[in-house]
Design a protein around this motif. Structure first.
Motif, PDB file in Angstrom:
ATOM      1  N   LEU A  18      47.420  36.415  30.875  1.00  0.00           N
ATOM      2  CA  LEU A  18      48.093  35.409  31.686  1.00  0.00           C
ATOM      3  C   LEU A  18      46.998  34.240  32.620  1.00  0.00           C
ATOM      4  O   LEU A  18      46.608  34.222  32.427  1.00  0.00           O
ATOM      5  N   ARG A  19      47.807  33.514  32.756  1.00  0.00           N
ATOM      6  CA  ARG A  19      47.198  32.019  33.822  1.00  0.00           C
ATOM      7  C   ARG A  19      47.839  31.870  34.768  1.00  0.00           C
ATOM      8  O   ARG A  19      48.766  31.104  34.423  1.00  0.00           O
ATOM      9  N   VAL A  48      40.119  39.513  43.618  1.00  0.00           N
ATOM     10  CA  VAL A  48      39.668  39.951  42.822  1.00  0.00           C
ATOM     11  C   VAL A  48      39.115  38.305  42.933  1.00  0.00           C
ATOM     12  O   VAL A  48      37.814  38.978  41.873  1.00  0.00           O
ATOM     13  N   SER A  49      38.757  37.141  43.233  1.00  0.00           N
ATOM     14  CA  SER A  49      37.579  36.038  42.475  1.00  0.00           C
ATOM     15  C   SER A  49      38.042  35.495  43.558  1.00  0.00           C
ATOM     16  O   SER A  49      38.852  35.190  44.512  1.00  0.00           O
ATOM     17  N   ALA A  50      36.601  34.539  44.204  1.00  0.00           N
ATOM     18  CA  ALA A  50      36.739  33.626  45.066  1.00  0.00           C
ATOM     19  C   ALA A  50      35.965  32.135  44.408  1.00  0.00           C
ATOM     20  O   ALA A  50      35.229  32.329  43.281  1.00  0.00           O
ATOM     21  N   THR A  72      38.957  35.205  34.708  1.00  0.00           N
ATOM     22  CA  THR A  72      37.752  32.879  35.482  1.00  0.00           C
ATOM     23  C   THR A  72      38.633  32.240  35.735  1.00  0.00           C
ATOM     24  O   THR A  72      40.169  32.298  36.169  1.00  0.00           O
ATOM     25  N   ILE A  73      38.213  32.386  37.057  1.00  0.00           N
ATOM     26  CA  ILE A  73      38.911  30.963  37.890  1.00  0.00           C
ATOM     27  C   ILE A  73      38.204  29.942  38.244  1.00  0.00           C
ATOM     28  O   ILE A  73      36.715  29.816  37.859  1.00  0.00           O
ATOM     29  N   TYR A  83      43.199  28.063  39.836  1.00  0.00           N
ATOM     30  CA  TYR A  83      43.888  28.885  38.610  1.00  0.00           C
ATOM     31  C   TYR A  83      42.923  30.532  38.255  1.00  0.00           C
ATOM     32  O   TYR A  83      42.284  29.917  38.181  1.00  0.00           O
ATOM     33  N   LEU A  84      43.453  31.084  38.066  1.00  0.00           N
ATOM     34  CA  LEU A  84      42.784  32.476  37.705  1.00  0.00           C
ATOM     35  C   LEU A  84      43.113  32.883  36.162  1.00  0.00           C
ATOM     36  O   LEU A  84      44.693  32.902  35.663  1.00  0.00           O
ATOM     37  N   GLN A  85      42.627  32.769  35.430  1.00  0.00           N
ATOM     38  CA  GLN A  85      43.148  32.956  34.094  1.00  0.00           C
ATOM     39  C   GLN A  85      42.303  34.299  33.577  1.00  0.00           C
ATOM     40  O   GLN A  85      41.277  34.375  34.370  1.00  0.00           O
TER      41      GLN A  85
END
Length: 128
Positions: A18-19, A48-50, A72-73, A83-85
């Motif tokens: 999902l993206r 989760v991510s930054a 991947t951000i 985006y967050l892939q």
């Protein structure tokens, strides 16, 4: 003031991708650090991510160990969107995903208290 709107969540099977997208208002998007967090039922909201920059056009990403190598951000300043892939999704990735923003501080922020603005969240459900 920054307004954030997430999209792209849904119901998928384990192993799918999902993206997620997070569209931001405002004209100074390039000067904001962005983050993704998630919250599963009965659990605390977790990092989760930054993504941050050094002040130029080079961006740096940070990931929680649980998603490193799978997520991947990325940030598109022209579209005011982050985006967050998410690849190789697992049932334990099921949660509401939130994006967050703060004025650039040139270091990664991993706690929710370091962010000033939040979106309303988008549900991601991964079935086994």
């Amino acid at each position: 003031q920054v307004q954030l709107v997430e999209s792209g969540g849904g119901l998928v099977q384990a192993g799918d991708s999902l993206r997620l997208s997070c569209a931001a208002s405002g004209r100074t998007f390039s000067s904001y650090d962005m983050g993704w967090f998630r919250q599963a039922p009965g659990k605390e909201r977790e990092f989760v991510s930054a993504i941050t920059s050094s002040g130029g056009s080079i961006y740096y990403a940070d990931y929680a160990d649980s998603v490193k190598g799978r997520f991947t951000i990325s940030k598109d300043d022209a579209k005011n969107t982050v985006y967050l892939q998410m690849n190789s999704l697992k049932p334990e990735d099921t949660a509401i995903y939130y994006c967050a923003a703060r004025p650039t501080a040139f270091y990664f922020a991993r706690t929710r208290y370091e962010y000033d603005y939040w979106g309303q969240g988008t549900q991601v459900t991964v079935s086994s």
